[in-house]
Design a protein around this motif. Structure first.
Motif, mmCIF file in Angstrom:
data_model
loop_
_atom_site.group_PDB
_atom_site.id
_atom_site.type_symbol
_atom_site.label_atom_id
_atom_site.label_comp_id
_atom_site.label_asym_id
_atom_site.label_seq_id
_atom_site.Cartn_x
_atom_site.Cartn_y
_atom_site.Cartn_z
ATOM 1 N N MET A 182 23.617 6.586 1.609
ATOM 2 C CA MET A 182 22.676 5.510 1.437
ATOM 3 C C MET A 182 21.258 6.069 1.512
ATOM 4 O O MET A 182 20.915 6.799 2.422
ATOM 5 C CB MET A 182 22.924 4.488 2.545
ATOM 6 C CG MET A 182 22.007 3.317 2.461
ATOM 7 S SD MET A 182 22.569 1.930 3.475
ATOM 8 C CE MET A 182 21.864 2.335 5.035
ATOM 9 N N THR A 183 20.436 5.696 0.510
ATOM 10 C CA THR A 183 19.063 6.179 0.495
ATOM 11 C C THR A 183 18.113 5.081 0.961
ATOM 12 O O THR A 183 18.329 3.903 0.709
ATOM 13 C CB THR A 183 18.649 6.620 -0.930
ATOM 14 O OG1 THR A 183 18.727 5.490 -1.778
ATOM 15 C CG2 THR A 183 19.527 7.722 -1.435
ATOM 16 N N THR A 184 17.085 5.509 1.632
ATOM 17 C CA THR A 184 16.077 4.564 2.103
ATOM 18 C C THR A 184 14.912 4.581 1.136
ATOM 19 O O THR A 184 14.415 5.648 0.772
ATOM 20 C CB THR A 184 15.565 4.984 3.496
ATOM 21 O OG1 THR A 184 16.666 5.385 4.312
ATOM 22 C CG2 THR A 184 14.854 3.861 4.167
ATOM 23 N N GLN A 185 14.522 3.404 0.702
ATOM 24 C CA GLN A 185 13.390 3.329 -0.212
ATOM 25 C C GLN A 185 12.096 3.542 0.544
ATOM 26 O O GLN A 185 11.938 3.081 1.677
ATOM 27 C CB GLN A 185 13.357 1.982 -0.922
ATOM 28 C CG GLN A 185 14.503 1.798 -1.886
ATOM 29 C CD GLN A 185 14.339 0.503 -2.676
ATOM 30 O OE1 GLN A 185 13.504 -0.314 -2.389
ATOM 31 N NE2 GLN A 185 15.168 0.349 -3.685
ATOM 32 N N ALA A 186 11.168 4.253 -0.112
ATOM 33 C CA ALA A 186 9.860 4.471 0.498
ATOM 34 C C ALA A 186 9.130 3.141 0.604
ATOM 35 O O ALA A 186 9.247 2.283 -0.256
ATOM 36 C CB ALA A 186 9.052 5.457 -0.342
ATOM 37 N N LYS A 187 8.406 2.956 1.670
ATOM 38 C CA LYS A 187 7.667 1.722 1.909
ATOM 39 C C LYS A 187 6.181 1.965 1.719
ATOM 40 O O LYS A 187 5.680 3.060 1.947
ATOM 41 C CB LYS A 187 7.898 1.202 3.338
ATOM 42 C CG LYS A 187 9.345 0.939 3.678
ATOM 43 C CD LYS A 187 9.839 -0.293 2.984
ATOM 44 C CE LYS A 187 11.277 -0.570 3.397
ATOM 45 N NZ LYS A 187 11.813 -1.757 2.802
ATOM 46 N N LYS A 188 5.485 0.933 1.289
ATOM 47 C CA LYS A 188 4.030 0.994 1.142
ATOM 48 C C LYS A 188 3.438 -0.109 2.001
ATOM 49 O O LYS A 188 3.842 -1.266 1.909
ATOM 50 C CB LYS A 188 3.633 0.777 -0.319
ATOM 51 C CG LYS A 188 2.141 0.764 -0.542
ATOM 52 C CD LYS A 188 1.808 0.573 -2.013
ATOM 53 C CE LYS A 188 0.312 0.579 -2.209
ATOM 54 N NZ LYS A 188 -0.039 0.428 -3.623
ATOM 55 N N ARG A 189 2.508 0.240 2.861
ATOM 56 C CA ARG A 189 1.849 -0.747 3.720
ATOM 57 C C ARG A 189 0.788 -1.473 2.896
ATOM 58 O O ARG A 189 -0.011 -0.867 2.199
ATOM 59 C CB ARG A 189 1.188 -0.078 4.918
ATOM 60 C CG ARG A 189 0.421 -1.064 5.803
ATOM 61 C CD ARG A 189 -0.137 -0.405 7.042
ATOM 62 N NE ARG A 189 0.919 0.023 7.937
ATOM 63 C CZ ARG A 189 1.511 -0.762 8.842
ATOM 64 N NH1 ARG A 189 1.170 -2.023 8.932
ATOM 65 N NH2 ARG A 189 2.450 -0.292 9.628
ATOM 66 N N ILE A 190 0.811 -2.799 2.998
ATOM 67 C CA ILE A 190 -0.180 -3.633 2.327
ATOM 68 C C ILE A 190 -0.893 -4.431 3.412
ATOM 69 O O ILE A 190 -0.254 -5.144 4.175
ATOM 70 C CB ILE A 190 0.482 -4.597 1.316
ATOM 71 C CG1 ILE A 190 1.195 -3.786 0.240
ATOM 72 C CG2 ILE A 190 -0.535 -5.533 0.713
ATOM 73 C CD1 ILE A 190 2.044 -4.624 -0.677
ATOM 74 N N GLN A 191 -2.203 -4.304 3.471
ATOM 75 C CA GLN A 191 -2.971 -5.052 4.459
ATOM 76 C C GLN A 191 -3.878 -6.035 3.741
ATOM 77 O O GLN A 191 -4.552 -5.681 2.781
ATOM 78 C CB GLN A 191 -3.808 -4.106 5.318
ATOM 79 C CG GLN A 191 -2.962 -3.215 6.207
ATOM 80 C CD GLN A 191 -3.809 -2.311 7.065
ATOM 81 O OE1 GLN A 191 -4.736 -1.674 6.579
ATOM 82 N NE2 GLN A 191 -3.496 -2.267 8.343
ATOM 83 N N ILE A 192 -3.868 -7.259 4.215
ATOM 84 C CA ILE A 192 -4.715 -8.284 3.632
ATOM 85 C C ILE A 192 -5.410 -9.057 4.741
ATOM 86 O O ILE A 192 -4.959 -9.049 5.884
ATOM 87 C CB ILE A 192 -3.904 -9.267 2.751
ATOM 88 C CG1 ILE A 192 -2.825 -9.963 3.578
ATOM 89 C CG2 ILE A 192 -3.284 -8.551 1.569
ATOM 90 C CD1 ILE A 192 -2.160 -11.110 2.874
ATOM 91 N N GLN A 193 -6.491 -9.705 4.403
ATOM 92 C CA GLN A 193 -7.191 -10.579 5.348
ATOM 93 C C GLN A 193 -6.997 -12.006 4.868
ATOM 94 O O GLN A 193 -7.267 -12.327 3.718
ATOM 95 C CB GLN A 193 -8.679 -10.229 5.374
ATOM 96 C CG GLN A 193 -8.958 -8.819 5.820
ATOM 97 C CD GLN A 193 -9.647 -8.785 7.166
ATOM 98 O OE1 GLN A 193 -10.206 -9.761 7.603
ATOM 99 N NE2 GLN A 193 -9.603 -7.638 7.798
#
Length: 91
Positions: A1-12
């Motif tokens: 099983m492979t883990t997908q790379a995550k991207k952090r998204i920050q919003i106000q």
């Protein structure tokens, strides 16, 4: 099983809006992350936003009201005595 790379998204977002939204999501059994992921997936699947961008009838009425009253003179009162004096003035 492979883990997908995550991207952090920050919003106000407005604090009250965020709190109200989290309350609704919690009642639905969702987290903000899950809801945003669902939103992103619908954008990809549809190739557009998953809802129509339009004002509600109430929002249209409010906008119309604001436009109609934008030239209405405004008097700012400093205290209750000024209000009373203004109310008693017959002009």
């Amino acid at each position: 099983m492979t883990t997908q790379a995550k991207k952090r998204i920050q919003i106000q977002v407005d604090k009250d809006l965020a709190n109200d939204t989290e309350t609704v999501l919690n009642e639905l059994g969702l987290t903000p992350t899950t809801a945003i992921t669902m939103f992103y997936k619908r954008i990809v699947a549809n190739g557009s936003l998953p809802f129509k961008l339009e004002l509600t009838e109430s929002e249209k009425a409010t906008l119309h009201f604001l436009k109609q009253t934008e030239d209405t003179p405004v008097h700012k009162f400093q205290n209750s005595e000024e209000v009373q004096k203004w109310l008693e003035d017959e002009d």
